[in-house]
Design a protein around this motif. Structure first.
Motif, mmCIF file in Angstrom:
data_model
loop_
_atom_site.group_PDB
_atom_site.id
_atom_site.type_symbol
_atom_site.label_atom_id
_atom_site.label_comp_id
_atom_site.label_asym_id
_atom_site.label_seq_id
_atom_site.Cartn_x
_atom_site.Cartn_y
_atom_site.Cartn_z
ATOM 1 N N VAL A 52 74.950 -57.736 72.873
ATOM 2 C CA VAL A 52 75.050 -58.290 71.519
ATOM 3 C C VAL A 52 73.649 -58.399 70.909
ATOM 4 C CG1 VAL A 52 75.746 -60.259 70.116
ATOM 5 C CG2 VAL A 52 77.126 -59.591 72.092
ATOM 6 N N LEU A 53 73.525 -57.910 69.689
ATOM 7 C CA LEU A 53 72.284 -58.018 68.931
ATOM 8 C C LEU A 53 72.606 -58.637 67.580
ATOM 9 C CD1 LEU A 53 69.237 -57.302 68.464
ATOM 10 C CD2 LEU A 53 70.026 -55.097 67.581
ATOM 11 N N VAL A 54 71.990 -59.777 67.270
ATOM 12 C CA VAL A 54 72.209 -60.475 66.007
ATOM 13 C C VAL A 54 70.907 -60.470 65.216
ATOM 14 C CG1 VAL A 54 72.929 -62.619 64.901
ATOM 15 C CG2 VAL A 54 73.928 -61.964 67.106
ATOM 16 N N ILE A 55 70.997 -60.044 63.952
ATOM 17 C CA ILE A 55 69.813 -59.989 63.088
ATOM 18 C C ILE A 55 70.072 -60.800 61.820
ATOM 19 C CG2 ILE A 55 69.094 -57.720 63.934
ATOM 20 C CD1 ILE A 55 70.329 -56.527 61.364
ATOM 21 N N SER A 56 69.001 -61.272 61.209
ATOM 22 C CA SER A 56 69.117 -61.922 59.898
ATOM 23 C C SER A 56 68.423 -61.033 58.877
ATOM 24 C CB SER A 56 68.474 -63.313 59.921
ATOM 25 O OG SER A 56 67.070 -63.218 60.128
ATOM 26 N N VAL A 61 68.097 -66.132 52.372
ATOM 27 C CA VAL A 61 68.305 -67.530 52.039
ATOM 28 C C VAL A 61 68.376 -67.738 50.534
ATOM 29 C CG1 VAL A 61 67.309 -69.838 52.227
ATOM 30 C CG2 VAL A 61 67.172 -68.284 54.149
ATOM 31 N N THR A 62 67.699 -66.899 49.767
ATOM 32 C CA THR A 62 67.657 -67.078 48.322
ATOM 33 C C THR A 62 68.922 -66.556 47.679
ATOM 34 O OG1 THR A 62 66.570 -64.940 48.046
ATOM 35 C CG2 THR A 62 65.153 -66.871 48.326
ATOM 36 N N PHE A 204 74.151 -62.147 54.946
ATOM 37 C CA PHE A 204 72.903 -62.723 55.416
ATOM 38 C C PHE A 204 72.588 -62.406 56.873
ATOM 39 C CE2 PHE A 204 75.168 -65.567 52.460
ATOM 40 C CZ PHE A 204 74.420 -65.273 51.333
ATOM 41 N N TYR A 205 73.564 -61.880 57.585
ATOM 42 C CA TYR A 205 73.368 -61.558 58.999
ATOM 43 C C TYR A 205 74.056 -60.244 59.332
ATOM 44 C CZ TYR A 205 71.689 -66.325 59.725
ATOM 45 O OH TYR A 205 70.973 -67.488 59.655
#
Length: 218
Positions: A52-56, A61-62, A204-205
């Motif tokens: 599993v690879l999770v990125i943001s 955030v804006t 966002f992710y």
């Protein structure tokens, strides 16, 4: 009673009358049953490696807008399996060594081209049987606040094996803002093919999941 049933009864009666013949015959039947049950248990169980690879995404955030509710609920991590550290052998729910992870190149390309940040990159070994769903607890990213148990990412990844292999994600991701923590929840289920990368997109992710056969436990 039909002819076939009568023939079977007659055969068993004749065998019972000859004890020397009947006992080996009975033992053979019992052994056959044991071997059949053992074979079925082995055949139904599959051994996998899950990565599993999770990125943001950058600047995620804006511009959130008011339509993103703070009342997202939380994943059920209490009934999920906890991961063991690498080095515990080939046991279930043991994390993979860094050398065993295969999405490193993809992570590098994504961060270089898009400016995304890696929140978590992990993997583990897992056995699963037909019609069984097994959630695994994962967490990572930044520690938030003074609590050592609150992370940017917390939730579960579930494998389900039926006619096809499915993966379920129930992940809660929290980003700090001036008004407090902003939660986002990714709760989805997808069919996944072995050796292929599944990408789950979010404003966002992003979540990349790969499932392969664990040949070390074959």
């Amino acid at each position: 009673m039909d002819t076939k049933s009568l023939n079977r009864i007659t055969t068993l009666r004749n065998l019972m009358m000859h004890k020397k013949t009947f006992k080996p015959f009975l033992k053979s039947l019992l052994l056959l049953g044991v071997f059949t049950l053992a074979f079925q248990a082995i055949a139904l169980e599959k051994n996998y490696k899950v990565e599993v690879l999770v990125i943001s995404h950058p600047n995620s955030v804006t511009g959130l807008g008011e339509n993103w509710s703070h009342d997202t609920g939380t994943p059920d991590t209490q009934h999920a399996h906890s991961l063991k550290q690498a080095g515990s052998g080939n046991q279930d729910y043991t994390t993979l060594k860094k050398s065993e992870l295969t999405l490193g190149d993809a992570a590098l390309r994504i961060t270089q081209k898009t400016g995304a940040k890696i929140v978590l990159h992990t993997g583990w070994r897992q056995s699963i049987e037909d019609n069984q769903t097994t959630p695994v607890h994962i967490f990572g990213g930044r520690q938030l606040g003074d609590s050592h148990s609150l992370y940017e990412l917390d939730g579960t990844i579930s494998l389900q094996l039926s006619r096809y292999l499915h993966v379920g994600t129930d992940l809660l991701l929290q980003r700090p803002q001036s008004s407090g923590l902003k939660p986002f929840r990714i709760e989805e289920k997808h069919k996944i093919k072995k050796d292929e990368v599944l990408y789950i997109d979010h404003p966002f992710y992003g979540v990349l999941i790969k499932v392969t056969d664990d040949k070390t436990k074959a």
